[in-house]
Design a protein around this motif. Structure first.
Motif, PDB file in Angstrom:
ATOM      1  N   ALA A 123       0.898  -0.722  -0.058  1.00 35.52           N
ATOM      2  CA  ALA A 123      -0.174   0.141   0.097  1.00 35.52           C
ATOM      3  C   ALA A 123       1.247   1.529   0.117  1.00 35.52           C
ATOM      4  O   ALA A 123       0.102   3.097  -0.780  1.00 35.52           O
ATOM      5  N   ALA A 124       1.687   1.207   0.754  1.00 39.02           N
ATOM      6  CA  ALA A 124       3.079   2.191   0.661  1.00 39.02           C
ATOM      7  C   ALA A 124       3.276   2.481  -0.237  1.00 39.02           C
ATOM      8  O   ALA A 124       4.113   3.996  -0.935  1.00 39.02           O
ATOM      9  N   SER A 125       3.867   1.305  -1.469  1.00 36.75           N
ATOM     10  CA  SER A 125       4.745   1.897  -2.304  1.00 36.75           C
ATOM     11  C   SER A 125       4.273   1.185  -4.040  1.00 36.75           C
ATOM     12  O   SER A 125       4.339   1.282  -5.007  1.00 36.75           O
ATOM     13  N   HIS A 126       2.693   1.537  -3.718  1.00 40.74           N
ATOM     14  CA  HIS A 126       2.206   1.127  -4.690  1.00 40.74           C
ATOM     15  C   HIS A 126       1.958   0.117  -5.504  1.00 40.74           C
ATOM     16  O   HIS A 126       1.910  -0.025  -6.831  1.00 40.74           O
ATOM     17  N   LYS A 127       2.016  -1.148  -4.829  1.00 39.87           N
ATOM     18  CA  LYS A 127       2.505  -2.778  -5.507  1.00 39.87           C
ATOM     19  C   LYS A 127       1.215  -3.538  -4.748  1.00 39.87           C
ATOM     20  O   LYS A 127       0.588  -3.077  -3.992  1.00 39.87           O
ATOM     21  N   LYS A 171       6.163 -16.067 -20.313  1.00 39.42           N
ATOM     22  CA  LYS A 171       4.849 -16.329 -19.747  1.00 39.42           C
ATOM     23  C   LYS A 171       4.715 -16.060 -18.389  1.00 39.42           C
ATOM     24  O   LYS A 171       4.115 -15.453 -17.439  1.00 39.42           O
ATOM     25  N   VAL A 172       5.920 -16.280 -17.765  1.00 43.27           N
ATOM     26  CA  VAL A 172       6.130 -15.756 -16.600  1.00 43.27           C
ATOM     27  C   VAL A 172       5.999 -14.212 -16.017  1.00 43.27           C
ATOM     28  O   VAL A 172       5.018 -13.790 -15.530  1.00 43.27           O
ATOM     29  N   LEU A 173       6.927 -13.727 -17.277  1.00 41.29           N
ATOM     30  CA  LEU A 173       6.647 -11.900 -17.434  1.00 41.29           C
ATOM     31  C   LEU A 173       5.008 -12.116 -18.103  1.00 41.29           C
ATOM     32  O   LEU A 173       4.821 -10.715 -17.015  1.00 41.29           O
ATOM     33  N   GLU A 174       4.698 -12.169 -18.585  1.00 37.21           N
ATOM     34  CA  GLU A 174       3.327 -11.820 -19.120  1.00 37.21           C
ATOM     35  C   GLU A 174       2.018 -12.566 -17.821  1.00 37.21           C
ATOM     36  O   GLU A 174       1.664 -10.973 -17.783  1.00 37.21           O
ATOM     37  N   PHE A 175       2.721 -13.094 -17.199  1.00 41.23           N
ATOM     38  CA  PHE A 175       1.689 -12.982 -15.828  1.00 41.23           C
ATOM     39  C   PHE A 175       1.896 -12.082 -14.560  1.00 41.23           C
ATOM     40  O   PHE A 175       1.182 -11.827 -14.200  1.00 41.23           O
ATOM     41  N   PHE A 176       3.622 -12.036 -14.541  1.00 42.29           N
ATOM     42  CA  PHE A 176       3.597 -10.114 -14.034  1.00 42.29           C
ATOM     43  C   PHE A 176       2.739  -9.195 -14.602  1.00 42.29           C
ATOM     44  O   PHE A 176       2.708  -8.560 -13.796  1.00 42.29           O
ATOM     45  N   GLN A 177       2.967  -8.799 -15.929  1.00 43.06           N
ATOM     46  CA  GLN A 177       2.378  -7.921 -15.967  1.00 43.06           C
ATOM     47  C   GLN A 177       1.187  -7.767 -16.428  1.00 43.06           C
ATOM     48  O   GLN A 177       0.311  -6.658 -16.222  1.00 43.06           O
ATOM     49  N   ASN A 178       0.134  -9.028 -16.013  1.00 46.00           N
ATOM     50  CA  ASN A 178      -1.181  -9.224 -16.140  1.00 46.00           C
ATOM     51  C   ASN A 178      -1.758  -8.456 -15.155  1.00 46.00           C
ATOM     52  O   ASN A 178      -2.967  -8.436 -15.221  1.00 46.00           O
ATOM     53  N   PRO A 182       0.176  -3.812 -10.876  1.00 46.30           N
ATOM     54  CA  PRO A 182      -0.899  -3.162 -10.329  1.00 46.30           C
ATOM     55  C   PRO A 182      -1.469  -2.090 -11.576  1.00 46.30           C
ATOM     56  O   PRO A 182      -2.930  -1.293 -11.993  1.00 46.30           O
ATOM     57  N   ALA A 183      -0.212  -1.079 -12.580  1.00 48.11           N
ATOM     58  CA  ALA A 183      -0.705  -0.928 -13.668  1.00 48.11           C
ATOM     59  C   ALA A 183      -2.038  -1.794 -14.605  1.00 48.11           C
ATOM     60  O   ALA A 183      -2.827  -0.798 -14.736  1.00 48.11           O
ATOM     61  N   ALA A 184      -1.308  -2.982 -14.592  1.00 47.19           N
ATOM     62  CA  ALA A 184      -2.687  -3.526 -15.361  1.00 47.19           C
ATOM     63  C   ALA A 184      -4.072  -3.335 -15.222  1.00 47.19           C
ATOM     64  O   ALA A 184      -4.519  -3.937 -15.963  1.00 47.19           O
ATOM     65  N   ILE A 185      -4.386  -3.414 -13.672  1.00 46.74           N
ATOM     66  CA  ILE A 185      -6.040  -3.761 -12.877  1.00 46.74           C
ATOM     67  C   ILE A 185      -6.507  -2.166 -13.044  1.00 46.74           C
ATOM     68  O   ILE A 185      -7.009  -2.237 -12.434  1.00 46.74           O
ATOM     69  N   ASP A 186      -5.828  -1.027 -13.254  1.00 41.53           N
ATOM     70  CA  ASP A 186      -6.172  -0.356 -12.818  1.00 41.53           C
ATOM     71  C   ASP A 186      -6.675   0.526 -13.430  1.00 41.53           C
ATOM     72  O   ASP A 186      -6.794   0.407 -15.021  1.00 41.53           O
ATOM     73  N   PRO A 187      -8.367   0.625 -12.880  1.00 42.88           N
ATOM     74  CA  PRO A 187      -9.249   1.219 -14.271  1.00 42.88           C
ATOM     75  C   PRO A 187      -9.211   1.784 -15.097  1.00 42.88           C
ATOM     76  O   PRO A 187      -9.714   2.471 -16.084  1.00 42.88           O
ATOM     77  N   LYS A 188      -8.045   3.637 -14.382  1.00 40.18           N
ATOM     78  CA  LYS A 188      -8.052   4.288 -15.342  1.00 40.18           C
ATOM     79  C   LYS A 188      -7.581   3.690 -16.746  1.00 40.18           C
ATOM     80  O   LYS A 188      -7.372   4.735 -17.725  1.00 40.18           O
TER      81      LYS A 188
END
Length: 177
Positions: free
Chosen positions: A56-60, A154-161, A164-170
């Motif tokens: 929460a403190a580091s936006h992760k 595949k691991v990188l794609e999992f991390f990316q998907n 926080p940015a990927a699931i940010d509604p903005k």
């Protein structure tokens, strides 16, 4: 005849034992000493709470890697991520990681029950939490495998998907003018 049957049985039994020992994928790379990767005596609930606070403190987000020091695939996954600069950086930039132990000494049954029983997928298994501690995703590691290890792509794609940015509604809102 009995002697021949006994010898044949022993050979077949020996081959069965050999098959059991080779079922684990053979790696030619030297594995990191991960005897301390998972800590059976750790308080997983407290560790997860601390990780959520840090996230929460580091936006992760929080990535729970559930497994044990006995799990060769857990060690392979950890080695891949730690030894690959791109994966390691992406993980550190977007997640707070907690290794949650599952072993005869401590199965963390209540923690895993609270997470929806991710152990049903085998080990390692990954659970992604948001910065509030809400479970976002449970990842079966079999989908990240390729050949005798885990696929970097595949691991990188999992991390990316699940970053926080990927699931940010903005990131999905289109500004209409």
């Amino acid at each position: 005849m009995k002697k021949l049957l006994l010898i044949t049985s022993l050979i077949i039994l020996g081959l069965g034992v050999k098959a059991q020992t080779t079922a684990v994928p053979a790696k030619t790379v030297k594995l990191t000493d991960t005897a301390k990767l998972y800590h059976p005596a750790a308080d997983a609930k407290a560790d997860i709470a601390a990780a959520v606070k840090q996230a929460a403190a580091s936006h992760k987000n929080v990535l729970l890697q559930i497994g044990g020091n006995w799990c060769i695939w857990c060690i392979y996954f950890n080695d891949l991520v730690k030894k690959d600069a791109e994966l390691d950086k992406y993980l550190r930039d977007n997640y707070v990681v907690v290794h949650v132990n599952y072993s005869p000494e401590n199965k963390n049954e209540q923690v895993l029950a609270d997470l929806g029983y991710p152990q049903r997928f085998g080990f390692p298994v990954f659970v992604v939490l948001d910065a509030k501690g809400k479970r976002l995703h449970t990842q079966n590691s079999a989908y990240l495998e390729e050949g005798r290890g885990h696929s970097k792509a595949k691991v990188l794609e999992f991390f990316q998907n699940w970053s926080p940015a990927a699931i940010d509604p903005k990131s999905y809102v289109v500004n209409a003018k």
